[in-house]
Design a protein around this motif. Sequence first.
Motif: not given
Length: 300
Positions: A236-260
């Motif tokens: 629900e929270s904890g997202y940042f606009p900074e880069t993230a190191e791409a590690l094999v086996g790791a998962a990354y969740v993106f939160r994408i704005p669309r209007g409101g």
Amino acid sequence: MNSPRPSPSSSSAAFEDAWSPRFGRSLRESRLSGQFVWRAALLLMLAVGVMACDDDDDDGGFSAGRPDAPTNLTSFTGDGQVVLVWDPSDDEVESYNVYALIDQTDEFELIGVTTSAAFLDDDVVNGDTYFYKVTALDFDGDESNFSNEAFDTPRPDELNVLIESAGVDPAEAGFDLTTGQVVSATSSSATFRFEEIAGVPRLVPANGAEVQSVGFVDALSCRGAGDCIELNFAPESGYFPETAEALVGAAYVFRIPRGGDRLFGAVRISHTAPGVLVFDWAFQTDANNRELLRRPLLVE
């Protein structure tokens, strides 16, 4: 002088009032009392019958004496499909009926029959939410009560997508989770781009998207396989606009704005090499819905 006994031609009321049994009541009083008791007993039996009917309704609308219902109904999210699994009935059964709640109606419809404790519903639309229940059917045709309810929102996904770093081929360095397309690193639709910074592969959020690493998983979707760590819900929270190191086996969740609204998608890194990134992805088309894999059970 004793009063004469009423003749048979006298009214029944007078006759009944004249006789006083040893219990101290006239015959008419005794008869009226008996009628009251009989009527009270009838009303009591009717009330018990109504309560019994109510109990049947609470059990899912089926009668008692049926086979035991399936339990632990669980759904797994897929791309254009929902996989259902459950614990079999404790009784010997011939098959299972699968019901779904469709188009926001208030009635479950039979959508399939299976002899195994699993079912694939591929008649679904990504981004729509579906509700499910299952019953057991014995060899006499008797149907059990409903199982617990599970619900799910299917979403698109894909395995083994390859993009190149912005330093190698900027035209193939971006990815748009909302469409599942490889785009250029500078595209206005890119959710992220792949860059190598000081030799380290990194995911760079783009166009207002934010990212969060959620740790190592075996897959975005294990498809019901045992001993498999998978990604269920976007945080629900904890997202940042900074880069993230791409590690094999790791998962990354993106939160994408669309209007409101906000949209959620995820990637899992499966391979890295100089200038190359390979990953799996999943995206939830239903705005503000954080489900990426599996719904928890709903206990009735």
